[in-house]
Design a protein around this motif. Structure first.
Motif, mmCIF file in Angstrom:
data_model
loop_
_atom_site.group_PDB
_atom_site.id
_atom_site.type_symbol
_atom_site.label_atom_id
_atom_site.label_comp_id
_atom_site.label_asym_id
_atom_site.label_seq_id
_atom_site.Cartn_x
_atom_site.Cartn_y
_atom_site.Cartn_z
ATOM 1 N N GLU A 138 4.893 -2.726 -4.724
ATOM 2 C CA GLU A 138 6.194 -2.050 -4.851
ATOM 3 C C GLU A 138 6.372 -1.034 -3.730
ATOM 4 O O GLU A 138 7.474 -0.844 -3.200
ATOM 5 C CB GLU A 138 6.320 -1.323 -6.209
ATOM 6 C CG GLU A 138 6.667 -2.247 -7.354
ATOM 7 C CD GLU A 138 5.446 -2.561 -8.200
ATOM 8 O OE1 GLU A 138 5.570 -2.506 -9.429
ATOM 9 O OE2 GLU A 138 4.373 -2.858 -7.612
ATOM 10 N N LEU A 139 5.271 -0.386 -3.400
ATOM 11 C CA LEU A 139 5.298 0.596 -2.315
ATOM 12 C C LEU A 139 5.680 -0.090 -0.999
ATOM 13 O O LEU A 139 6.508 0.410 -0.234
ATOM 14 C CB LEU A 139 3.905 1.224 -2.197
ATOM 15 C CG LEU A 139 3.755 2.676 -1.750
ATOM 16 C CD1 LEU A 139 4.707 3.583 -2.505
ATOM 17 C CD2 LEU A 139 2.318 3.115 -1.972
ATOM 18 N N ARG A 140 5.094 -1.268 -0.757
ATOM 19 C CA ARG A 140 5.432 -2.027 0.445
ATOM 20 C C ARG A 140 6.915 -2.391 0.453
ATOM 21 O O ARG A 140 7.581 -2.307 1.485
ATOM 22 C CB ARG A 140 4.602 -3.315 0.528
ATOM 23 C CG ARG A 140 3.158 -3.129 0.919
ATOM 24 C CD ARG A 140 2.473 -4.497 0.976
ATOM 25 N NE ARG A 140 2.833 -5.237 2.174
ATOM 26 C CZ ARG A 140 2.906 -6.563 2.245
ATOM 27 N NH1 ARG A 140 2.679 -7.293 1.169
ATOM 28 N NH2 ARG A 140 3.195 -7.169 3.377
ATOM 29 N N ASP A 141 7.406 -2.820 -0.680
ATOM 30 C CA ASP A 141 8.829 -3.163 -0.782
ATOM 31 C C ASP A 141 9.691 -1.949 -0.434
ATOM 32 O O ASP A 141 10.668 -2.051 0.312
ATOM 33 C CB ASP A 141 9.183 -3.612 -2.204
ATOM 34 C CG ASP A 141 8.742 -5.038 -2.484
ATOM 35 O OD1 ASP A 141 8.456 -5.358 -3.655
ATOM 36 O OD2 ASP A 141 8.686 -5.826 -1.515
ATOM 37 N N ALA A 142 9.318 -0.796 -1.007
ATOM 38 C CA ALA A 142 10.090 0.417 -0.752
ATOM 39 C C ALA A 142 10.032 0.770 0.733
ATOM 40 O O ALA A 142 11.046 1.129 1.344
ATOM 41 C CB ALA A 142 9.548 1.573 -1.590
ATOM 42 N N GLY A 143 8.835 0.670 1.319
ATOM 43 C CA GLY A 143 8.680 0.962 2.742
ATOM 44 C C GLY A 143 9.529 0.042 3.599
ATOM 45 O O GLY A 143 10.198 0.478 4.542
ATOM 46 N N ALA A 144 9.509 -1.253 3.269
ATOM 47 C CA ALA A 144 10.290 -2.225 4.028
ATOM 48 C C ALA A 144 11.773 -1.901 3.946
ATOM 49 O O ALA A 144 12.503 -1.947 4.944
ATOM 50 C CB ALA A 144 10.014 -3.634 3.515
ATOM 51 N N GLN A 145 12.221 -1.547 2.737
ATOM 52 C CA GLN A 145 13.640 -1.238 2.535
ATOM 53 C C GLN A 145 14.064 -0.010 3.319
ATOM 54 O O GLN A 145 15.124 0.016 3.951
ATOM 55 C CB GLN A 145 13.875 -0.969 1.050
ATOM 56 C CG GLN A 145 14.738 -1.996 0.374
ATOM 57 C CD GLN A 145 14.915 -1.673 -1.096
ATOM 58 O OE1 GLN A 145 14.778 -0.524 -1.514
ATOM 59 N NE2 GLN A 145 15.216 -2.691 -1.868
ATOM 60 N N ILE A 146 13.235 1.031 3.241
ATOM 61 C CA ILE A 146 13.559 2.269 3.942
ATOM 62 C C ILE A 146 13.680 2.013 5.438
ATOM 63 O O ILE A 146 14.647 2.419 6.088
ATOM 64 C CB ILE A 146 12.479 3.345 3.690
ATOM 65 C CG1 ILE A 146 12.551 3.845 2.246
ATOM 66 C CG2 ILE A 146 12.615 4.514 4.660
ATOM 67 C CD1 ILE A 146 11.367 4.707 1.834
ATOM 68 N N ARG A 147 12.704 1.299 5.994
ATOM 69 C CA ARG A 147 12.704 1.048 7.431
ATOM 70 C C ARG A 147 13.839 0.130 7.838
ATOM 71 O O ARG A 147 14.489 0.340 8.855
ATOM 72 C CB ARG A 147 11.336 0.476 7.846
ATOM 73 C CG ARG A 147 10.161 1.442 7.662
ATOM 74 C CD ARG A 147 10.244 2.660 8.561
ATOM 75 N NE ARG A 147 10.221 2.277 9.946
ATOM 76 C CZ ARG A 147 11.078 2.732 10.873
ATOM 77 N NH1 ARG A 147 12.018 3.600 10.554
ATOM 78 N NH2 ARG A 147 10.977 2.330 12.122
ATOM 79 N N ALA A 148 14.094 -0.899 7.035
ATOM 80 C CA ALA A 148 15.175 -1.830 7.378
ATOM 81 C C ALA A 148 16.518 -1.120 7.355
ATOM 82 O O ALA A 148 17.358 -1.305 8.243
ATOM 83 C CB ALA A 148 15.177 -3.008 6.411
#
Lengths: 213, 461
Positions: B44-54
């Protein structure tokens, strides 16, 4: 001051970004502020977990009652052979350790003077249990950043009530961070030489934490 | 610049380097694995990180403008540079204006990317690297070979020899503790005397104007706290929209990079603070190919990168060739997709092929950059923009004709089958053959073709 030396550069870069992403960003509004769910959390961190995590870094967390602080601080500095220590100007009187020369950072010491004292004593803004982190924000009982950086021994006093569970709690409490923040998790270290970890590169080689209930 | 295959062939022969890199990457992989396993919500953390950066990339202009306003409000100055030349000229001017002929530097790949040290030297300004590994690389006149551990290709004996000579300490021991202590005393002098610090930034928060530097050694704190003037050079892609985003990114970065729950020191500051630290702060926002990269929807995800190096540590190609073979400041899987986009495809034509497309990098990337997809996308771009090698073009054209007609297809199949059976020994084609197929067969075995094709068998039964 917003520099306009290369104002052509600014306009060009922004224009290129807009051209590059215009098609894909659509009309979805972007959230610009941290939002309600990240409002300051009240959660309390577990001192036991904090101590365990710090132990993983080789950083001792020593328990003390209010009355025992100055004696314990004195012992820790003596253990490290620290005879002259610097403290922030607003250091609470009950924390002042006997048996060492205590120098208040007011008027501020020069960097050379700071580098020549043996240790520093400071409070902190808060601590994070999950990662064994202390956070300094230059606020009460902490002084400026150089105090916790140049002397070789750092003793930090914190209350159990200052411990939050994890990083997300800390970030929400610290926002919007108008003063500089330093997150400290164990001593400085490098693994640059053959990947072998060596501790104490720059910054204090010794970090002692005193936890007051 | 030599192509990746040529450079790799050379570095594959360097047994010392290969041993060093293998040991290093194996150890870091294990630590990362343990650190990540601790968090039940890692995905979930990876998903959040990906979303923030994208999301940061899609609205980059708005976030950069907010960042600029916030930094200015906090007493800092913001400068924009389209390319390396502009950035270097600007930084040299700022150093001169601060009245200094030297700077102390925190490790910054962005400053390596623009060749800042050389540009400053040409202006009579000395840049002292203060990261242990960067200092080793600088003293040795070498180049970094890994994002996080730039001197991993050197062992303790090599470093001991270097320090003994440069610090004038012939009796220096070679254990890492002694070497580190020597570096500490050598650098302390500099920290206390040089008036200008130069750093990169891991992140900058648009909402509050906060710049963030993540480190282990303490030299970052030294360079960003002690000098009177601080210059921070940052790629425009590093901006985060909100202060709260730091909670996600600072949870992803240390575990992915060094396998720690948290790195020793993280510094955050906005502009200047009276009575505490530098009283002049300059933030240089660098483009240098980033807007070009942003313009390619199939390649822009590379800009999400937070420079953790997890992809390097897991890559079977990098483990064997080391970083120098990539011919770029950014090596490994991320380098293979970032360097060709930042510097232009012509500068790094072979890098999109420096991969077996195994996908291990994608699995460990904390911001979920689909590196294999970007690699394939860049391969297609190289071929369509530069054309395929002549032999390949002819072969593809011939195959297109053959596949277009069933009669021709079956005829070609029969002759290929015959040739294949001639080339086979013990039902396997192993031997060296000439031509492009021969190249392909150098590292692969083909099973020998059967006596009948399926359709022939079906018709005859």
């Amino acid at each position: 001051m917003v520099a306009r030396t290369l104002s052509g550069a600014r306009a060009e870069i922004l224009a290129q970004i807009q051209a590059a992403t215009a098609e894909d960003r659509g009309d979805r509004p972007t959230r610009l502020d941290s939002g309600p769910e990240s409002q300051s959390s009240d959660a309390i961190g577990d001192p036991g977990l904090f101590a365990t995590r710090c132990a993983d870094y080789g950083t001792p967390v020593l328990q003390a009652s209010r009355d025992e602080i100055s004696a314990l601080v004195s012992t820790r500095f003596a253990l490290r052979g620290a005879r002259r220590i610097v403290v922030p100007a607003d250091l609470p009187a009950p924390w002042r350790p006997p048996g060492v020369e205590v120098i208040a950072d007011e008027p501020p010491l020069t960097h050379a003077e700071l580098a020549s004292v043996d240790g520093a004593l400071s409070g902190c803004a808060l601590a994070i249990a999950a990662t064994g982190t202390i956070v300094l924000d230059g606020g009460q009982r902490q002084g400026r950043r150089a105090l916790s950086l140049l002397p070789d021994v750092l003793v930090c006093v914190l209350r159990a009530g200052q411990i939050v569970p994890d990083l997300a709690d800390a970030i929400s409490r610290l926002a919007p961070a108008s003063r500089p923040l330093t997150l400290i998790s164990g001593p400085s270290a490098t693994s640059d030489i053959e990947l072998q970890r060596v501790e104490g590169v720059h910054g204090p080689r010794v970090l002692d934490l005193i936890l007051v209930d | 610049m030599s192509s990746f295959p040529d450079a790799a062939r050379t570095s594959l022969d360097d047994a010392q380097m290969r041993a060093n890199v293998r040991r290093a990457t194996t150890a870091i992989r294990a630590r990362r694995g343990a650190a990540v396993a601790e968090l039940p919500d890692w995905e979930e953390l990876r998903d959040a990180g990906a979303q923030i950066r994208a999301e940061a990339l899609l609205n980059l202009d708005r976030h950069l403008e907010r960042l600029e306003t916030a930094v200015a409000a906090a007493g800092g100055s913001v400068h924009w540079a389209r390319d390396a030349e502009e950035a270097n000229a600007l930084i040299a001017r700022l150093v001169r204006e601060a009245g200094s002929r030297e700077v102390i530097k925190v490790k910054s790949m962005t400053t390596d990317e623009i060749g800042l040290n050389e540009a400053l030297a040409a202006q009579g300004i000395t840049a002292h690297e203060t990261d242990l590994a960067e200092m080793i690389v600088q003293l040795a006149g070498d180049r970094p070979s890994h994002i996080l551990v730039p001197a991993i290709h050197q062992n303790r004996e090599q470093i001991r020899t270097l320090f003994a000579e440069r610090f004038g300490e012939p009796a220096l021991e070679s254990d890492p503790g002694a070497l580190t202590a020597a570096a500490r005393s050598h650098l302390r002098e500099r920290f206390l005397s040089v008036g200008v610090g130069v750093s990169g930034a891991n992140f900058a928060v648009a909402e509050t104007g906060t710049v963030c530097v993540v480190e282990s050694e303490g030299n970052g704190r030294m360079c960003t706290t002690l000098p009177e003037t601080l210059i921070t050079v940052m790629g425009i892609e590093k901006v985060l929209p909100r202060f709260a985003d730091l909670a996600v990114m600072l949870a992803l970065l240390p575990r992915s990079a060094t396998g720690e729950r948290m790195n020793p020191y993280t510094s955050l500051w906005s502009g200047v603070t009276p009575g505490d630290g530098p009283q002049r702060f300059h933030l240089v926002l660098l483009d240098n190919g980033r807007t070009d990269t942003l313009a390619d929807p199939g390649g822009r995800d590379a800009l999400r990168c937070i420079r953790c190096s997890a992809c390097l540590n897991v890559c079977p190609v990098y483990e064997r060739t080391g970083g120098h073979a990539y011919g770029s400041i950014y090596p490994g899987p991320i380098g293979a997709i970032l360097a060709p986009q930042l510097a232009g495809l012509d500068a790094h034509t072979s890098l999109p092929w420096a991969s077996s497309l195994c996908g291990a990098c994608y699995e460990v990337c904390p911001v979920k950059i689909d590196i294999p997809s970007v690699l394939v996308h860049l391969r297609a771009r190289v071929i369509s923009e530069r054309g395929a090698p002549p032999g390949e073009r002819l072969a593809m054209a011939a195959l297109a004709r053959i596949f277009a007609s069933r009669r021709r297809y079956e005829a070609a199949q029969r002759s290929a089958r015959l040739a294949g059976r001639l080339a086979a020994r013990n039902d396997v084609i192993e031997r060296r053959l000439p031509g492009p197929l021969g190249q392909w067969l150098r590292f692969r075995d083909l099973p020998a073709p059967p006596e009948q094709s399926f359709r022939e068998w079906w018709r005859a039964r």
